[in-house]
Design a protein around this motif. Structure first.
Motif, PDB file in Angstrom:
ATOM      1  N   ASN A  23     101.078 -27.022   4.645  1.00 26.52           N
ATOM      2  CA  ASN A  23     100.240 -28.167   4.281  1.00 26.52           C
ATOM      3  C   ASN A  23      99.799 -27.975   2.884  1.00 26.52           C
ATOM      4  OD1 ASN A  23     100.424 -29.354   6.997  1.00 26.52           O
ATOM      5  ND2 ASN A  23      98.656 -28.041   7.377  1.00 26.52           N
ATOM      6  N   ARG A  24      99.709 -28.976   2.345  1.00 27.11           N
ATOM      7  CA  ARG A  24      99.229 -28.885   0.854  1.00 27.11           C
ATOM      8  C   ARG A  24      97.729 -28.062   0.874  1.00 27.11           C
ATOM      9  NH1 ARG A  24     101.191 -34.905   0.102  1.00 27.11           N
ATOM     10  NH2 ARG A  24     103.279 -34.566  -1.043  1.00 27.11           N
ATOM     11  N   ASP A  25      97.841 -27.209   0.034  1.00 27.25           N
ATOM     12  CA  ASP A  25      96.386 -26.298  -0.023  1.00 27.25           C
ATOM     13  C   ASP A  25      96.046 -26.099  -1.540  1.00 27.25           C
ATOM     14  OD1 ASP A  25      94.366 -24.707   0.998  1.00 27.25           O
ATOM     15  OD2 ASP A  25      95.501 -23.127   1.512  1.00 27.25           O
ATOM     16  N   PRO A  26      95.512 -26.705  -2.178  1.00 25.00           N
ATOM     17  CA  PRO A  26      95.083 -26.315  -3.676  1.00 25.00           C
ATOM     18  C   PRO A  26      93.995 -25.813  -3.703  1.00 25.00           C
ATOM     19  CG  PRO A  26      94.493 -28.610  -3.133  1.00 25.00           C
ATOM     20  CD  PRO A  26      95.111 -28.226  -1.979  1.00 25.00           C
ATOM     21  N   THR A  27      93.307 -25.272  -2.720  1.00 29.37           N
ATOM     22  CA  THR A  27      92.088 -24.400  -2.534  1.00 29.37           C
ATOM     23  C   THR A  27      92.304 -23.131  -1.893  1.00 29.37           C
ATOM     24  OG1 THR A  27      91.112 -25.483  -0.672  1.00 29.37           O
ATOM     25  CG2 THR A  27      90.392 -26.457  -2.930  1.00 29.37           C
ATOM     26  N   GLY A  28      93.294 -22.753  -1.195  1.00 27.25           N
ATOM     27  CA  GLY A  28      93.660 -21.818  -0.851  1.00 27.25           C
ATOM     28  C   GLY A  28      92.837 -21.528   0.463  1.00 27.25           C
ATOM     29  N   GLU A  29      92.383 -22.406   1.382  1.00 23.88           N
ATOM     30  CA  GLU A  29      91.523 -22.405   2.481  1.00 23.88           C
ATOM     31  C   GLU A  29      92.425 -22.228   3.798  1.00 23.88           C
ATOM     32  OE1 GLU A  29      89.301 -25.780   2.627  1.00 23.88           O
ATOM     33  OE2 GLU A  29      88.063 -25.345   0.882  1.00 23.88           O
ATOM     34  N   LEU A  30      93.830 -22.349   3.596  1.00 21.88           N
ATOM     35  CA  LEU A  30      94.320 -22.372   4.972  1.00 21.88           C
ATOM     36  C   LEU A  30      95.319 -20.925   5.083  1.00 21.88           C
ATOM     37  CD1 LEU A  30      96.276 -25.711   5.048  1.00 21.88           C
ATOM     38  CD2 LEU A  30      94.317 -24.989   6.438  1.00 21.88           C
ATOM     39  N   GLU A  31      95.193 -20.217   6.250  1.00 19.04           N
ATOM     40  CA  GLU A  31      95.655 -18.944   6.643  1.00 19.04           C
ATOM     41  C   GLU A  31      96.837 -19.310   7.451  1.00 19.04           C
ATOM     42  OE1 GLU A  31      94.745 -14.760   8.332  1.00 19.04           O
ATOM     43  OE2 GLU A  31      93.316 -15.564   6.962  1.00 19.04           O
ATOM     44  N   TYR A  32      98.099 -18.973   7.398  1.00 16.46           N
ATOM     45  CA  TYR A  32      99.046 -18.917   8.117  1.00 16.46           C
ATOM     46  C   TYR A  32      99.149 -17.603   9.006  1.00 16.46           C
ATOM     47  CZ  TYR A  32      99.799 -23.131   5.710  1.00 16.46           C
ATOM     48  OH  TYR A  32      99.811 -24.416   5.102  1.00 16.46           O
ATOM     49  N   PRO A  33      98.776 -17.387  10.333  1.00 10.35           N
ATOM     50  CA  PRO A  33      98.807 -16.241  10.821  1.00 10.35           C
ATOM     51  C   PRO A  33     100.301 -15.735  11.340  1.00 10.35           C
ATOM     52  CG  PRO A  33      97.942 -17.884  12.474  1.00 10.35           C
ATOM     53  CD  PRO A  33      98.209 -18.494  11.043  1.00 10.35           C
ATOM     54  N   THR A  34     100.680 -14.587  11.216  1.00 14.67           N
ATOM     55  CA  THR A  34     102.029 -14.177  11.563  1.00 14.67           C
ATOM     56  C   THR A  34     101.824 -13.627  12.971  1.00 14.67           C
ATOM     57  OG1 THR A  34     101.372 -11.894  10.643  1.00 14.67           O
ATOM     58  CG2 THR A  34     102.361 -13.490   9.207  1.00 14.67           C
TER      59      THR A  34
END
Length: 130
Positions: free
Chosen positions: A49-60
């Motif tokens: 997703n668009r994330d210009p602030t770096g708030e989304l973390e994608y878990p591996t």
């Protein structure tokens, strides 16, 4: 990496427009990877997703990324622009020191060669009990 990493999550920051990456593919432990190698099946793939602030973390998938010493990230597409812009890639996980063993050179004998094992004169000793 300089050690072994248990990778738990990835953060990707980009512009809030069409240049933000839309897909991320992770490949583990493939040193000297090329774009030809990117055609293979990734260890894990994410729709971003668009994330210009770096708030989304994608878990591996931690079981799959528990012993990573080399990580390659491929961004095959974005949200429609001609180029892809990435401002930040964050990796979350645990680092442990690598357990690398030096090469050991050993010579094994199938049978002993007496010429290799010269000893000083051996005088047989007998012990009598009287």
């Amino acid at each position: 990496f300089t050690g072994s990493v248990k990778l738990k999550g990835v953060i990707v920051m980009g512009e809030d427009d069409g240049t933000h990456p839309a897909e991320m593919r992770l490949f583990k432990n493939i040193p000297h990877m090329s774009f030809d190698d990117a055609a293979r099946e990734p260890d894990q793939m994410f729709s971003l997703n668009r994330d210009p602030t770096g708030e989304l973390e994608y878990p591996t998938k931690i079981a799959r990324f528990s012993n990573v010493y080399h990580l390659s990230i491929h961004f095959p597409k974005n949200f429609g622009a001609e180029t892809t812009k990435i401002f930040y890639i964050g990796l979350k996980g645990e680092w442990t020191e690598a357990h690398r063993h030096e090469v050991t050179i050993c010579n094994y004998e199938a049978s002993a060669n007496p010429a290799d094992h010269k000893l000083e004169q051996i005088t047989p000793q007998t012990h009598f009990i009287s």
